[in-house]
Design an enzyme around this catalytic site. Sequence first.
Site, PDB file in Angstrom:
ATOM      1  N   ASN A 141     -10.045   7.945   7.746  1.00 59.26           N
ATOM      2  CA  ASN A 141      -9.845   6.582   7.541  1.00 59.26           C
ATOM      3  C   ASN A 141     -10.523   5.845   8.814  1.00 59.26           C
ATOM      4  O   ASN A 141     -11.146   4.775   8.490  1.00 59.26           O
ATOM      5  CB  ASN A 141      -8.665   5.998   7.115  1.00 59.26           C
ATOM      6  CG  ASN A 141      -7.965   6.518   6.024  1.00 59.26           C
ATOM      7  OD1 ASN A 141      -6.784   6.832   5.981  1.00 59.26           O
ATOM      8  ND2 ASN A 141      -8.764   6.837   4.947  1.00 59.26           N
ATOM      9  N   CYS A 185     -12.663   6.987  -0.725  1.00 58.97           N
ATOM     10  CA  CYS A 185     -12.085   5.598  -0.406  1.00 58.97           C
ATOM     11  C   CYS A 185     -11.032   6.390   0.879  1.00 58.97           C
ATOM     12  O   CYS A 185     -10.735   5.734   1.700  1.00 58.97           O
ATOM     13  CB  CYS A 185     -11.552   4.783  -1.275  1.00 58.97           C
ATOM     14  SG  CYS A 185     -12.683   4.400  -2.436  1.00 58.97           S
ATOM     15  N   ASP A 228       0.799  -1.292   0.023  1.00 63.45           N
ATOM     16  CA  ASP A 228      -0.119  -0.026   0.016  1.00 63.45           C
ATOM     17  C   ASP A 228       0.857   1.141   0.087  1.00 63.45           C
ATOM     18  O   ASP A 228       1.800   1.389   0.758  1.00 63.45           O
ATOM     19  CB  ASP A 228      -0.965   0.132   1.157  1.00 63.45           C
ATOM     20  CG  ASP A 228      -2.078   1.138   1.057  1.00 63.45           C
ATOM     21  OD1 ASP A 228      -1.758   1.960   0.909  1.00 63.45           O
ATOM     22  OD2 ASP A 228      -3.423   0.748   0.936  1.00 63.45           O
TER      23      ASP A 228
END
Length: 636
Positions: free
Chosen positions: A60, A177, A52
């Site tokens: 988040n 996201c 990642d």
Amino acid sequence: MPRETSLVTIIGEDSYKKLRSSRCLLVGAGGIGSELLKDIILMEFGEIHIVDLDTIDLSNLNRQFLFRQKDIKQPKSTTAVKAVQHFNNSKLVPYQGNVMDISTFPLHWFEQFDIIFNALDNLAARRYVNKISQFLSLPLIESGTAGFDGYMQPIIPGKTECFECTKKETPKTFPVCTIRSTPSQPIHCIVWAKNFLFNQLFASETSGNEDDNNQDWGTDDAEEIKRIKQETNELYELQKIIISRDASRIPEILNKLFIQDINKLLAIENLWKTRTKPVPLSDSQINTPTKTAQSASNSVGTIQEQISNFINITQKLMDRYPKEQNHIEFDKDDADTLEFVATAANIRSHIFNIPMKSVFDIKQIAGNIIPAIATTNAIVAGASSLISLRVLNLLKYAPTTKYTDLNMAFTAKASNLSQNRYLSNPKLAPPNKNCPVCSKVCRGVIKLSSDCLNKMKLSDFVVLIREKYSYPQDISLLDASNQRLLFDYDFEDLNDRTLSEINLGNGSIILFSDEEGDTMIRKAIELFLDVDDELPCNTCSLPDVEVPLIKANNSPSKNEEEEKNEKGADVVATTNSHGKDGIVILDDDEGEITIDAEPINGSKKRPVDTEISEAPSNKRTKLVNEPTNSDIVELD
């Protein structure tokens, strides 16, 4: 009773041993990735590698359950690994990096895995991993979510549809996201301004008792708690400025957001290895704003005007704050809240070398942002982890005899198949015969040593490929990364140059095509150059790929004609080079381009199949000048 008892009962002792010896790659440790990591650890995969690029952001924490407030600004991959250690029974290997970085993750690095799980939120990376899967014949579990919608799709190279077999329409919504630490597009900055900054200043609860002993800080370590409180106080401090209604302190907000926070990002050196560094505002810009009149909604203005507008609109919202019970919701039709989001987004865009947008444009984008839903992520991750047992053929009571018997999964709204149940699970389809990635060309990997790359001439390379796969004399060779013509029967200018001199190197992709046949031709082959320093000297190993003869198709098929009439173009072009930061989200424009299929300069040669060509330039772009290293383009 051991934890694996139930699993062994379900899949059997032999399958459990295979699972324990399996090595998988998880790309993405965010919303879906956090859930997937937990699931595949509990399924007892033997070795799990996690890649990642991102760091953890405050936004988040509401859905990426492995992370806590103390983890903000830390790498997601390494933090996720630390968070699961107390229930982990697998070997975990984290990486912070861009999966599309060929220097960090060369093709032969992917060969160690038995299966790949994609948990990505950006289209370019999905396409890249899909192509890697096709080159190496590695099974891939693709997944994605957008609000309450989600899907999961197993991809078996050569047996089922790949990610590119179906057209990817430009989304009408912009999934949130993550809030990026490394924005690359205006949408990233707009999401940051709307969902993080505005909510923090005007829509969140005021601070409670920060010294409350009953507060759950996510750790019992006194030093960690102290650090968390410091982070929390920094965030609440901005809101305190709003509550104070002291307009003279607004420059403090600018300083915190656009100088201090940017400098903290610059201190994370890994983020800037492959991208342009942001440039924070200067103290003089913040402290000497210009007085500006109200600008038109369709104009952008200068950065100094944006700073002045930010100060003015923040003061307006300060005055409104107590009148609205200390809580202001963003509304795209509320001129003040829209102006605040627009100016904040544009200042951030300027810092990260991103084009600024007008208020009118930002209103359209901000009104379509939808949040990520933790439950959707969990459902999709669960479906992905379970189907992996069938992909690896580990279920004796449900053996995988035919890969098209496997199921994909869609939420009811996303699939349009059934509204009577939440999940629809149609069987996988075979590859689309018109797919440019998995059907139109054969694929393989050439293993090269570094010295071979520097010594082998292009003419010898062409002969080697021609003889290996029984191609005729009349062929063409293209650098598929940027559609440079390297060789054909009337272009031999580069024959005496070495592969490195014509800018072929690790990660280059070449397209070798039959240009001779009128009725039957040898199918084109796309070859990935995998340069490995550990290979013996003078190694140039071509893959054992069967390249069949196929019927020449010089006229468009019925489907192609329909598509041409419908879309007004010969082919939907896909970009072959990712952005400098490797971060692209689903709102990228899928550009369309018409490619002239007529012979060029009176040549009688068969034109290049436009569906094979995936870049918006004609194959006859010749490299005449001296090559430079800057011409090397990585695969999308």
